[in-house]
Design a protein around this motif. Structure first.
Motif, short mmCIF file in Angstrom:
data_model
loop_
_atom_site.label_atom_id
_atom_site.label_comp_id
_atom_site.label_asym_id
_atom_site.label_seq_id
_atom_site.Cartn_x
_atom_site.Cartn_y
_atom_site.Cartn_z
N ASP A 136 0.83 -1.21 0.00
CA ASP A 136 0.00 0.00 0.00
C ASP A 136 0.86 1.26 0.00
OD1 ASP A 136 -2.65 1.37 0.30
OD2 ASP A 136 -1.72 2.00 2.18
N PHE A 137 1.90 1.28 0.82
CA PHE A 137 2.78 2.44 0.90
C PHE A 137 3.45 2.74 -0.44
CE2 PHE A 137 7.13 4.06 1.54
CZ PHE A 137 6.83 5.31 2.04
N TYR A 138 4.06 1.72 -1.04
CA TYR A 138 4.80 1.95 -2.29
C TYR A 138 3.87 2.23 -3.47
CZ TYR A 138 9.10 0.73 0.06
OH TYR A 138 10.17 0.73 0.92
N CYS A 139 2.70 1.57 -3.50
CA CYS A 139 1.79 1.74 -4.65
C CYS A 139 0.87 2.95 -4.48
CB CYS A 139 0.96 0.49 -4.85
SG CYS A 139 1.93 -0.94 -5.36
N ARG A 140 0.20 3.04 -3.35
CA ARG A 140 -0.78 4.12 -3.18
C ARG A 140 -0.13 5.42 -2.75
NH1 ARG A 140 -3.26 6.47 0.67
NH2 ARG A 140 -2.49 5.02 2.25
N ALA A 141 0.68 5.36 -1.69
CA ALA A 141 1.27 6.59 -1.15
C ALA A 141 2.34 7.17 -2.08
CB ALA A 141 1.85 6.33 0.24
N LEU A 142 3.22 6.31 -2.61
CA LEU A 142 4.30 6.81 -3.47
C LEU A 142 3.98 6.75 -4.96
CD1 LEU A 142 7.46 5.40 -1.65
CD2 LEU A 142 6.40 7.66 -1.44
N GLY A 143 2.96 5.97 -5.32
CA GLY A 143 2.52 5.94 -6.71
C GLY A 143 3.31 5.06 -7.65
N PHE A 144 4.11 4.12 -7.13
CA PHE A 144 4.86 3.23 -8.01
C PHE A 144 3.91 2.22 -8.66
CE2 PHE A 144 8.52 4.06 -4.95
CZ PHE A 144 9.08 5.03 -5.76
N LYS A 145 4.18 1.88 -9.91
CA LYS A 145 3.35 0.95 -10.67
C LYS A 145 3.88 -0.48 -10.53
CE LYS A 145 0.95 4.33 -12.29
NZ LYS A 145 -0.16 4.74 -11.49
N VAL A 146 2.95 -1.42 -10.42
CA VAL A 146 3.30 -2.84 -10.30
C VAL A 146 3.71 -3.39 -11.66
CG1 VAL A 146 2.43 -5.14 -9.74
CG2 VAL A 146 1.77 -3.18 -8.32
N ILE A 147 4.89 -4.01 -11.70
CA ILE A 147 5.37 -4.70 -12.90
C ILE A 147 4.96 -6.17 -12.81
CG2 ILE A 147 7.40 -5.44 -14.21
CD1 ILE A 147 8.82 -2.93 -13.06
N ALA A 148 5.19 -6.77 -11.64
CA ALA A 148 4.86 -8.19 -11.42
C ALA A 148 4.66 -8.40 -9.93
CB ALA A 148 5.97 -9.10 -11.93
N GLU A 149 3.80 -9.37 -9.61
CA GLU A 149 3.54 -9.72 -8.22
C GLU A 149 3.40 -11.23 -8.15
OE1 GLU A 149 0.78 -7.98 -4.67
OE2 GLU A 149 -0.12 -8.05 -6.66
N ASN A 150 4.23 -11.86 -7.34
CA ASN A 150 4.27 -13.33 -7.29
C ASN A 150 4.26 -13.84 -5.86
OD1 ASN A 150 4.78 -13.97 -10.22
ND2 ASN A 150 6.47 -12.59 -9.78
N TRP A 151 3.37 -14.80 -5.60
CA TRP A 151 3.36 -15.52 -4.33
C TRP A 151 4.34 -16.68 -4.47
CZ3 TRP A 151 2.60 -15.49 0.59
CH2 TRP A 151 2.46 -16.66 1.31
N ARG A 152 5.30 -16.76 -3.54
CA ARG A 152 6.32 -17.82 -3.57
C ARG A 152 5.98 -18.83 -2.48
NH1 ARG A 152 11.83 -14.77 -3.46
NH2 ARG A 152 11.03 -14.32 -1.40
#
Length: 95
Positions: A21-37
């Motif tokens: 939430d902090f990196y995406c919503r607060a700082l506005g960074f866009k998700v390139i990939a998200e993986n559950w390991r």
């Protein structure tokens, strides 16, 4: 030597949802990939930085409290740098 940018920065987080939430919503960074390991019971989130670099956000349910070690939560653990071609050529033989 002239560094021209960062390739990626790796960060370990103990609270994945809050960190995401902090990196995406607060700082506005866009998700390139998200993986559950599954084997590590952890997430790996790749975020785009301005200029082409990335943040690699790793989550672990109970990261060890190591405030002076690279594996400490919310510490930068590895910074690959981007060099111009002339410097990269000279670094090819180093490992």
């Amino acid at each position: 030597m002239h560094i021209t940018g960062l390739h990626h920065v790796a960060i370990i987080a103990s609270d994945y949802a809050r960190s995401r939430d902090f990196y995406c919503r607060a700082l506005g960074f866009k998700v390139i990939a998200e993986n559950w390991r599954e084997e590590r019971l952890s997430w790996k989130l790749d975020l785009a930085l301005p200029g082409g670099g990335q943040i690699e956000l790793f989550s672990f349910p109970s990261p060890p409290p190591r405030p002076s070690r690279p594996e400490a939560p919310n510490k930068i653990i590895f910074i690959p740098l981007v060099y111009p071609p002339s410097v990269r050529k000279g670094l090819d033989g180093l490992q």
